[in-house]
Design a protein around this motif. Structure first.
Motif, PDB file in Angstrom:
ATOM      1  N   THR A  34       0.826  -1.209   0.000  1.00  0.00           N
ATOM      2  CA  THR A  34       0.000   0.000   0.000  1.00  0.00           C
ATOM      3  C   THR A  34       0.860   1.259   0.000  1.00  0.00           C
ATOM      4  OG1 THR A  34      -1.739  -1.165   1.200  1.00  0.00           O
ATOM      5  CG2 THR A  34      -1.823   1.232   1.238  1.00  0.00           C
ATOM      6  N   ILE A  35       2.016   1.198   0.624  1.00  0.00           N
ATOM      7  CA  ILE A  35       2.916   2.355   0.681  1.00  0.00           C
ATOM      8  C   ILE A  35       3.795   2.441  -0.564  1.00  0.00           C
ATOM      9  CG2 ILE A  35       4.853   3.396   1.937  1.00  0.00           C
ATOM     10  CD1 ILE A  35       3.668   2.156   4.494  1.00  0.00           C
ATOM     11  N   VAL A  36       4.348   1.321  -0.978  1.00  0.00           N
ATOM     12  CA  VAL A  36       5.327   1.318  -2.066  1.00  0.00           C
ATOM     13  C   VAL A  36       4.677   1.603  -3.421  1.00  0.00           C
ATOM     14  CG1 VAL A  36       6.932  -0.134  -3.366  1.00  0.00           C
ATOM     15  CG2 VAL A  36       6.952  -0.176  -0.864  1.00  0.00           C
ATOM     16  N   THR A  37       3.491   1.049  -3.664  1.00  0.00           N
ATOM     17  CA  THR A  37       2.853   1.204  -4.978  1.00  0.00           C
ATOM     18  C   THR A  37       2.643   2.663  -5.373  1.00  0.00           C
ATOM     19  OG1 THR A  37       1.769  -0.961  -4.824  1.00  0.00           O
ATOM     20  CG2 THR A  37       0.825   0.638  -6.361  1.00  0.00           C
ATOM     21  N   PRO A  38       1.987   3.490  -4.547  1.00  0.00           N
ATOM     22  CA  PRO A  38       1.838   4.894  -4.954  1.00  0.00           C
ATOM     23  C   PRO A  38       3.162   5.634  -5.051  1.00  0.00           C
ATOM     24  CG  PRO A  38       1.032   4.567  -2.712  1.00  0.00           C
ATOM     25  CD  PRO A  38       1.266   3.218  -3.288  1.00  0.00           C
ATOM     26  N   LEU A  39       4.112   5.309  -4.183  1.00  0.00           N
ATOM     27  CA  LEU A  39       5.414   5.955  -4.264  1.00  0.00           C
ATOM     28  C   LEU A  39       6.068   5.713  -5.622  1.00  0.00           C
ATOM     29  CD1 LEU A  39       7.012   5.349  -0.746  1.00  0.00           C
ATOM     30  CD2 LEU A  39       6.423   7.552  -1.774  1.00  0.00           C
ATOM     31  N   LEU A  40       6.039   4.467  -6.081  1.00  0.00           N
ATOM     32  CA  LEU A  40       6.649   4.140  -7.373  1.00  0.00           C
ATOM     33  C   LEU A  40       5.914   4.818  -8.524  1.00  0.00           C
ATOM     34  CD1 LEU A  40       7.512   0.346  -6.928  1.00  0.00           C
ATOM     35  CD2 LEU A  40       9.047   2.309  -6.814  1.00  0.00           C
ATOM     36  N   TYR A  41       4.591   4.814  -8.466  1.00  0.00           N
ATOM     37  CA  TYR A  41       3.812   5.483  -9.514  1.00  0.00           C
ATOM     38  C   TYR A  41       4.148   6.968  -9.575  1.00  0.00           C
ATOM     39  CZ  TYR A  41       0.499   1.940 -11.220  1.00  0.00           C
ATOM     40  OH  TYR A  41      -0.074   0.875 -11.848  1.00  0.00           O
ATOM     41  N   ILE A  64       2.527  15.868 -11.969  1.00  0.00           N
ATOM     42  CA  ILE A  64       2.312  15.240 -10.678  1.00  0.00           C
ATOM     43  C   ILE A  64       1.162  15.910  -9.932  1.00  0.00           C
ATOM     44  CG2 ILE A  64       3.991  16.697  -9.489  1.00  0.00           C
ATOM     45  CD1 ILE A  64       3.331  12.965  -8.792  1.00  0.00           C
ATOM     46  N   ASP A  65       0.940  17.203 -10.183  1.00  0.00           N
ATOM     47  CA  ASP A  65      -0.170  17.909  -9.541  1.00  0.00           C
ATOM     48  C   ASP A  65      -1.512  17.289  -9.915  1.00  0.00           C
ATOM     49  OD1 ASP A  65       1.538  19.636  -8.303  1.00  0.00           O
ATOM     50  OD2 ASP A  65       1.319  21.228  -9.791  1.00  0.00           O
ATOM     51  N   HIS A  66      -1.599  16.804 -11.150  1.00  0.00           N
ATOM     52  CA  HIS A  66      -2.821  16.127 -11.589  1.00  0.00           C
ATOM     53  C   HIS A  66      -2.808  14.649 -11.218  1.00  0.00           C
ATOM     54  CE1 HIS A  66      -6.041  14.636 -14.199  1.00  0.00           C
ATOM     55  NE2 HIS A  66      -5.176  13.722 -14.605  1.00  0.00           N
ATOM     56  N   LEU A  67      -1.682  13.991 -11.450  1.00  0.00           N
ATOM     57  CA  LEU A  67      -1.627  12.532 -11.314  1.00  0.00           C
ATOM     58  C   LEU A  67      -1.795  12.066  -9.872  1.00  0.00           C
ATOM     59  CD1 LEU A  67      -1.021   9.972 -13.078  1.00  0.00           C
ATOM     60  CD2 LEU A  67       1.317  10.103 -12.183  1.00  0.00           C
ATOM     61  N   ALA A  68      -1.185  12.748  -8.924  1.00  0.00           N
ATOM     62  CA  ALA A  68      -1.202  12.274  -7.536  1.00  0.00           C
ATOM     63  C   ALA A  68      -2.617  12.111  -6.996  1.00  0.00           C
ATOM     64  CB  ALA A  68      -0.375  13.212  -6.653  1.00  0.00           C
ATOM     65  N   PRO A  69      -3.476  13.129  -7.070  1.00  0.00           N
ATOM     66  CA  PRO A  69      -4.845  12.910  -6.597  1.00  0.00           C
ATOM     67  C   PRO A  69      -5.664  12.012  -7.514  1.00  0.00           C
ATOM     68  CG  PRO A  69      -4.616  15.119  -7.482  1.00  0.00           C
ATOM     69  CD  PRO A  69      -3.237  14.538  -7.432  1.00  0.00           C
ATOM     70  N   ALA A  70      -5.398  12.088  -8.828  1.00  0.00           N
ATOM     71  CA  ALA A  70      -6.202  11.333  -9.788  1.00  0.00           C
ATOM     72  C   ALA A  70      -6.054   9.825  -9.605  1.00  0.00           C
ATOM     73  CB  ALA A  70      -5.819  11.720 -11.213  1.00  0.00           C
ATOM     74  N   LEU A  71      -4.889   9.386  -9.134  1.00  0.00           N
ATOM     75  CA  LEU A  71      -4.656   7.944  -9.004  1.00  0.00           C
ATOM     76  C   LEU A  71      -5.199   7.366  -7.701  1.00  0.00           C
ATOM     77  CD1 LEU A  71      -1.089   7.244 -10.460  1.00  0.00           C
ATOM     78  CD2 LEU A  71      -3.325   6.665 -11.408  1.00  0.00           C
ATOM     79  N   THR A 131      -3.572   9.180   0.525  1.00  0.00           N
ATOM     80  CA  THR A 131      -3.708  10.634   0.645  1.00  0.00           C
ATOM     81  C   THR A 131      -2.469  11.254   1.272  1.00  0.00           C
ATOM     82  OG1 THR A 131      -6.116  10.431   0.854  1.00  0.00           O
ATOM     83  CG2 THR A 131      -5.104  12.483   1.622  1.00  0.00           C
ATOM     84  N   ALA A 132      -1.932  10.598   2.301  1.00  0.00           N
ATOM     85  CA  ALA A 132      -0.736  11.123   2.970  1.00  0.00           C
ATOM     86  C   ALA A 132       0.452  11.146   2.017  1.00  0.00           C
ATOM     87  CB  ALA A 132      -0.417  10.275   4.194  1.00  0.00           C
ATOM     88  N   ILE A 133       0.593  10.107   1.199  1.00  0.00           N
ATOM     89  CA  ILE A 133       1.712  10.053   0.254  1.00  0.00           C
ATOM     90  C   ILE A 133       1.546  11.117  -0.832  1.00  0.00           C
ATOM     91  CG2 ILE A 133       2.859   8.637  -1.495  1.00  0.00           C
ATOM     92  CD1 ILE A 133       2.232   6.205   0.259  1.00  0.00           C
ATOM     93  N   ALA A 145      -6.860  17.535   0.458  1.00  0.00           N
ATOM     94  CA  ALA A 145      -6.567  16.172   0.903  1.00  0.00           C
ATOM     95  C   ALA A 145      -7.839  15.432   1.292  1.00  0.00           C
ATOM     96  CB  ALA A 145      -5.593  16.212   2.080  1.00  0.00           C
ATOM     97  N   ALA A 146      -8.771  16.130   1.931  1.00  0.00           N
ATOM     98  CA  ALA A 146     -10.049  15.507   2.293  1.00  0.00           C
ATOM     99  C   ALA A 146     -10.814  15.098   1.040  1.00  0.00           C
ATOM    100  CB  ALA A 146     -10.878  16.474   3.133  1.00  0.00           C
ATOM    101  N   ARG A 147     -10.725  15.915  -0.007  1.00  0.00           N
ATOM    102  CA  ARG A 147     -11.392  15.582  -1.272  1.00  0.00           C
ATOM    103  C   ARG A 147     -10.773  14.338  -1.893  1.00  0.00           C
ATOM    104  NH1 ARG A 147     -10.109  19.862  -4.074  1.00  0.00           N
ATOM    105  NH2 ARG A 147      -8.580  18.861  -5.431  1.00  0.00           N
ATOM    106  N   TRP A 148      -9.447  14.228  -1.861  1.00  0.00           N
ATOM    107  CA  TRP A 148      -8.785  13.046  -2.412  1.00  0.00           C
ATOM    108  C   TRP A 148      -9.207  11.787  -1.652  1.00  0.00           C
ATOM    109  CZ3 TRP A 148      -3.286  15.519  -1.638  1.00  0.00           C
ATOM    110  CH2 TRP A 148      -3.203  16.686  -2.395  1.00  0.00           C
TER     111      TRP A 148
END
Length: 258
Positions: A34-41, A64-71, A131-133, A145-148
């Motif tokens: 759960t931690i590693v997957t978003p970090l790598l993406y 990254i501004d778009h991708l981070a919340p979108a994923l 969300t934290a990552i 962050a609450a929206r994500w």
């Protein structure tokens, strides 16, 4: 058998406790994933590949501004697929866990609700981590962050009941292997997470607009600026969740009570 609300709650909590105890041995391994997957993406696609992407197409300063919340909704979907499909099939078909539970005072509805509720608990924890990552990369406001977090949660909850119903109804294991290929992957690439939704051909946009993940991605990225748009998207996802819950209960009753 106690038919009181307190009795139903106690039996549902007992089912949740069973799944929690069964999951305990896998907790650290899944937590690491759960931690590693978003970090790598975020590092590989958001930062490295993102340097070559024109982020203005997304209305962002960087990809990254778009991708981070979108994923985040995509990660939530992947989680519920892993936590629902094969584990549910195992419980009613491979290990007879549900049949064993049914010999107790638990009803089919309580057994199913206990399992789905446990998946939701995992979903809450995972969405908090996602969300934290994302916040580590973006340093955005708490409201963003609450929206994500909310976007991942509502997508995961809506799809969990649909996938649960599918896992209970399907008789052939090979069919379940197609879920990732024919459901998850197309939903991911049509959601607008990796490239602008409006760049899709018109026939694909018509397909994408009914996908829960497309609505979750729009919620995460703030594509809807109006409160009405947000409410309608959440209502749509809630309707899918409710329909899946009804189908799940009916399918599980047919499996365990007929």
């Amino acid at each position: 058998m106690s038919a009181t609300p307190a009795g139903r709650i106690a039996r549902t909590l007992a089912a949740i406790e069973y799944h929690a105890l069964h999951y305990r041995g896998m907790f650290l391994a899944t937590l690491a994933t759960t931690i590693v997957t978003p970090l790598l993406y975020y590092l590989a696609i958001g930062e490295l590949l993102g340097r070559h992407v024109d982020a203005t197409r997304f209305g962002s300063d960087s990809y990254i501004d778009h991708l981070a919340p979108a994923l985040i909704p995509t990660f939530a979907l992947q989680l519920v697929v892993a936590a629902t499909v094969n584990p549910v099939v195992a419980c009613w078909k491979w290990t007879d866990t549900y049949a064993t539970m049914r010999t107790s005072p638990m009803t089919a509805g309580e057994i199913g609700l206990g399992h789905v509720s446990f998946v939701w608990l995992r979903l809450v924890l995972s969405c908090l981590i996602y969300t934290a990552i994302a916040q580590l990369f973006l340093h955005d406001s708490l409201s963003a962050a609450a929206r994500w977090f909310t976007s991942g949660l509502v997508v995961g909850m809506s799809m969990s009941t649909v996938l649960y119903a599918l896992a209970v109804r399907v008789n052939h294991d090979a069919t379940l292997a197609l879920v990732s290929r024919l459901v998850v992957l197309p939903m991911t690439f049509l959601s607008g997470a990796f490239f602008p939704y409006d760049q899709l051909p018109a026939p694909l946009r018509q397909i994408a607009v009914v996908s829960p993940l497309t609505h979750g991605t729009s919620l995460a990225t703030g594509a809807d600026e109006s409160a009405l748009g947000v409410v309608l998207r959440i209502a749509y996802l809630a309707a899918i969740m409710a329909a899946g819950a009804v189908a799940s209960r009916s399918a599980l009753r047919n499996r365990l009570e007929v």
